[in-house]
Scaffold this motif. Structure first.
Motif, PDB file in Angstrom:
ATOM      1  N   MET A 136       0.878  -1.315   0.128  1.00 38.11           N
ATOM      2  CA  MET A 136       0.071   0.188  -0.007  1.00 38.11           C
ATOM      3  C   MET A 136       0.776   1.134  -0.052  1.00 38.11           C
ATOM      4  O   MET A 136       0.847   1.840   0.947  1.00 38.11           O
ATOM      5  N   PRO A 137       1.514   1.558  -1.127  1.00 41.53           N
ATOM      6  CA  PRO A 137       2.322   2.765  -1.176  1.00 41.53           C
ATOM      7  C   PRO A 137       1.453   4.175  -1.422  1.00 41.53           C
ATOM      8  O   PRO A 137       0.228   3.958  -1.513  1.00 41.53           O
ATOM      9  N   PRO A 138       2.023   5.178  -1.488  1.00 41.75           N
ATOM     10  CA  PRO A 138       1.221   6.468  -1.479  1.00 41.75           C
ATOM     11  C   PRO A 138       0.553   6.573  -2.431  1.00 41.75           C
ATOM     12  O   PRO A 138      -0.689   7.228  -2.630  1.00 41.75           O
ATOM     13  N   VAL A 139       0.756   5.860  -3.955  1.00 39.49           N
ATOM     14  CA  VAL A 139      -0.338   5.903  -4.975  1.00 39.49           C
ATOM     15  C   VAL A 139      -1.405   5.171  -4.700  1.00 39.49           C
ATOM     16  O   VAL A 139      -2.467   5.409  -5.393  1.00 39.49           O
ATOM     17  N   MET A 175       2.367  11.813 -11.612  1.00 39.44           N
ATOM     18  CA  MET A 175       1.183  11.733 -12.323  1.00 39.44           C
ATOM     19  C   MET A 175       1.373  11.583 -14.157  1.00 39.44           C
ATOM     20  O   MET A 175       0.263  11.335 -14.499  1.00 39.44           O
ATOM     21  N   SER A 176       2.297  11.958 -14.522  1.00 40.50           N
ATOM     22  CA  SER A 176       2.786  11.708 -15.693  1.00 40.50           C
ATOM     23  C   SER A 176       3.100  10.393 -16.227  1.00 40.50           C
ATOM     24  O   SER A 176       3.127  10.126 -17.528  1.00 40.50           O
ATOM     25  N   GLU A 177       3.437   9.653 -15.286  1.00 41.48           N
ATOM     26  CA  GLU A 177       3.677   8.208 -15.478  1.00 41.48           C
ATOM     27  C   GLU A 177       2.177   7.491 -15.526  1.00 41.48           C
ATOM     28  O   GLU A 177       1.466   7.576 -14.787  1.00 41.48           O
ATOM     29  N   GLN A 178       1.936   6.888 -16.717  1.00 38.88           N
ATOM     30  CA  GLN A 178       0.818   6.259 -16.888  1.00 38.88           C
ATOM     31  C   GLN A 178       0.007   5.213 -15.915  1.00 38.88           C
ATOM     32  O   GLN A 178      -0.856   5.379 -15.712  1.00 38.88           O
ATOM     33  N   ARG A 179       0.990   4.485 -15.220  1.00 40.82           N
ATOM     34  CA  ARG A 179       0.759   3.525 -14.252  1.00 40.82           C
ATOM     35  C   ARG A 179       0.125   4.273 -13.002  1.00 40.82           C
ATOM     36  O   ARG A 179      -0.923   3.934 -12.552  1.00 40.82           O
ATOM     37  N   ASN A 180       0.680   5.247 -12.661  1.00 40.98           N
ATOM     38  CA  ASN A 180       0.247   5.996 -11.580  1.00 40.98           C
ATOM     39  C   ASN A 180      -1.178   6.499 -11.845  1.00 40.98           C
ATOM     40  O   ASN A 180      -2.126   6.771 -11.018  1.00 40.98           O
ATOM     41  N   LEU A 237      10.046   3.266  -6.198  1.00 37.43           N
ATOM     42  CA  LEU A 237       9.453   2.495  -5.333  1.00 37.43           C
ATOM     43  C   LEU A 237      10.304   2.029  -4.411  1.00 37.43           C
ATOM     44  O   LEU A 237      10.197   1.786  -3.062  1.00 37.43           O
ATOM     45  N   HIS A 238      11.399   1.457  -4.695  1.00 38.65           N
ATOM     46  CA  HIS A 238      12.513   0.772  -3.954  1.00 38.65           C
ATOM     47  C   HIS A 238      13.231   2.101  -3.306  1.00 38.65           C
ATOM     48  O   HIS A 238      13.487   1.873  -1.896  1.00 38.65           O
ATOM     49  N   VAL A 295       1.853  14.251  -2.961  1.00 34.91           N
ATOM     50  CA  VAL A 295       2.604  15.164  -3.051  1.00 34.91           C
ATOM     51  C   VAL A 295       4.040  14.973  -2.420  1.00 34.91           C
ATOM     52  O   VAL A 295       5.198  14.991  -2.909  1.00 34.91           O
ATOM     53  N   LYS A 296       4.013  14.699  -1.177  1.00 34.99           N
ATOM     54  CA  LYS A 296       4.961  14.280  -0.406  1.00 34.99           C
ATOM     55  C   LYS A 296       5.930  13.097  -0.828  1.00 34.99           C
ATOM     56  O   LYS A 296       6.968  12.888  -0.742  1.00 34.99           O
ATOM     57  N   ALA A 297       5.203  12.161  -1.308  1.00 33.90           N
ATOM     58  CA  ALA A 297       5.708  10.910  -1.973  1.00 33.90           C
ATOM     59  C   ALA A 297       6.525  11.097  -3.424  1.00 33.90           C
ATOM     60  O   ALA A 297       6.925  10.319  -4.083  1.00 33.90           O
ATOM     61  N   ARG A 298       6.041  12.352  -3.940  1.00 34.82           N
ATOM     62  CA  ARG A 298       6.477  12.770  -5.215  1.00 34.82           C
ATOM     63  C   ARG A 298       6.012  11.746  -6.273  1.00 34.82           C
ATOM     64  O   ARG A 298       6.742  11.490  -7.205  1.00 34.82           O
ATOM     65  N   VAL A 299       4.817  11.299  -6.266  1.00 40.02           N
ATOM     66  CA  VAL A 299       4.202  10.611  -7.018  1.00 40.02           C
ATOM     67  C   VAL A 299       3.853  11.005  -8.586  1.00 40.02           C
ATOM     68  O   VAL A 299       3.329  12.166  -8.577  1.00 40.02           O
TER      69      VAL A 299
END
Length: 430
Positions: free
Chosen positions: A115-118, A358-363, A414-415, A352-356
């Protein structure tokens, strides 16, 4: 007065202050969901005592009503009744206990891996945004579902905006401990305004006895209600990790190591399941109290024991419990506009804090699907056996995160996140 007596008195007074800080949010949740606020006070006290027993009285936190469960409890009580809802909440507490066991076996990074930030970010956003219509309807003088008009629109708007403005001003401009009680301030000022406009009826308060046993509810176990409620425990379990890190930063101690995340999770689970046995809402650690601990430097966990005792005693003051139930809907609606928006903002801040990226299609796929499923009211299943809301979008987010392939850059990120979490666990930093 001896030094020890003075120290004990100061600890007792600090305990009453901590209850004061938590009080507004504590009673607001049961009032919204139709549960008894006196029972909520009792179960908050009992839950906190159980948490401290499990964690060996080492973490200065207070547990009380969790806002994450507002929508699920409301739906469940309307669909299956209060007793079946309590049985479902008992099962939700067991989810915490299972997670505690997995954390003990696999380590603290386990929860972050699945259960990561995304995943957690959009689920938390769904909780706040999904509740937004309830706040707006109540602010306009209607019931939460908007079906019935309780007060004239103009009167309701005046009162709700007074309550909202008070809450905003106290949250942003107040100093010291008063900055930690914006909800309580909003309730008090809004209640006075509502009373002046003839919205408050104190007849039942006058008729109620001064002291009485809270109206406890025993749980019943309904499979459909349980299956609906189980996934809801995912989001608050993840938030729990952040709460433990936060209080550790305040006190300078690493609670993820001692007493250990598995113990704090277990304490939350036992507190939630125990609350359901009496008809109370699920328990969670209160960030307001963490803020008060930081401000007052009241690091002694015994302070929270006294706060628990005061909550339990107050639960038996019947007139007070009935008085709480006279708070008009517009007062609560005004405050909830800010409160539910704040929950959604926490979810956004998680991303935001996890710097996810959103230009990455998976996210983008995970976040967008989760938001629309949750806010749009998607339901899967027929009749009583169905998943919807937080329950559904939580499972969808986890499943998508596990199924969708990662590009190398995403896997590296993620790592890196996992390494940060492991570092937090090892050194108690955030």
């Amino acid at each position: 007065m001896s030094d020890s007596s003075f120290t004990n008195l100061r600890t007792i007074l600090a305990g009453s202050q901590m209850l004061f800080v938590a009080f507004g949010a504590l009673v607001l949740m049961p009032l919204l969901t139709g549960l008894n606020p006196s029972v909520a006070l009792f179960t908050a006290g009992i839950g906190t005592l159980l948490f401290h027993a499990v964690t060996k009285n080492s973490v200065p936190v207070f547990l009380a009503s969790s806002f994450v469960f507002i929508a699920p409890i409301t739906y469940s009580t309307q669909t299956w009744g209060v007793s079946a809802t309590m049985g479902a909440l008992f099962a939700a507490g067991l989810v915490y206990m299972v997670l505690a066991l997995l954390v003990k076996i696999k380590g603290s990074g386990f929860m972050h891996r699945i259960m990561p930030p995304v995943v957690t970010g959009p689920v938390i956003m769904v909780i706040g945004l999904g509740l937004a219509p309830i706040a707006v309807n109540m602010a306009m003088g209607k019931t939460g579902d908007g079906a019935i008009e309780l007060f004239p629109y103009q009167d309701a708007m005046i009162v709700s905006m007074i309550a909202l403005l008070t809450t905003l001003l106290v949250a942003t401009l107040a100093k010291g401990v008063f900055r930690l009680v914006p909800i309580l301030a909003g309730v008090l000022v809004g209640y006075v305004a509502a009373s002046a406009m003839g919205m408050v009826d104190l007849t039942k308060v006058a008729e109620a006895p001064v002291f009485a046993m809270p109206e406890f509810v025993t749980p019943e176990f309904n499979l459909a209600a349980i299956l609906f409620m189980l996934p809801v425990a995912i989001a608050p379990a993840i938030e729990h990790v952040g709460d433990v890190l936060a209080i550790g930063n305040v006190t300078g101690k690493n609670y993820l190591k001692k007493p250990g995340l598995h113990r704090t999770l277990l304490g939350d689970g036992i507190a939630t399941s125990a609350a359901s046995l009496f008809g109370g809402p699920p328990n969670t650690t209160y960030s307001e109290v963490t803020g008060a601990v930081m401000l007052t430097k009241a690091f002694n966990p015994k302070i929270m024991i006294w706060a628990s005792i005061f909550a339990i005693l107050l639960a038996f003051v019947s007139k007070f419990g009935v008085l709480l139930q006279t708070i008009p809907a517009p007062v609560m609606g005004g405050i909830l506009i800010l409160l539910f928006g704040s929950i959604a903002s926490v979810g956004l801040n998680t991303l935001v804090k996890a710097r996810v990226d959103m230009s990455e299609q998976r996210n983008l796929v995970i976040v967008s699907t989760t938001l629309v499923f949750g806010i749009g009211g998607m339901a899967i299943g027929n009749g009583d056996l169905n998943l919807q809301g937080v329950s559904l979008c939580g499972l969808v987010a986890i499943a998508l995160n596990l199924i969708l392939p990662m590009h190398e850059t995403v896997a590296d990120d993620l790592h890196e996140e996992q390494a940060v979490v492991e570092d937090m666990v090892s050194h108690g930093k955030s």
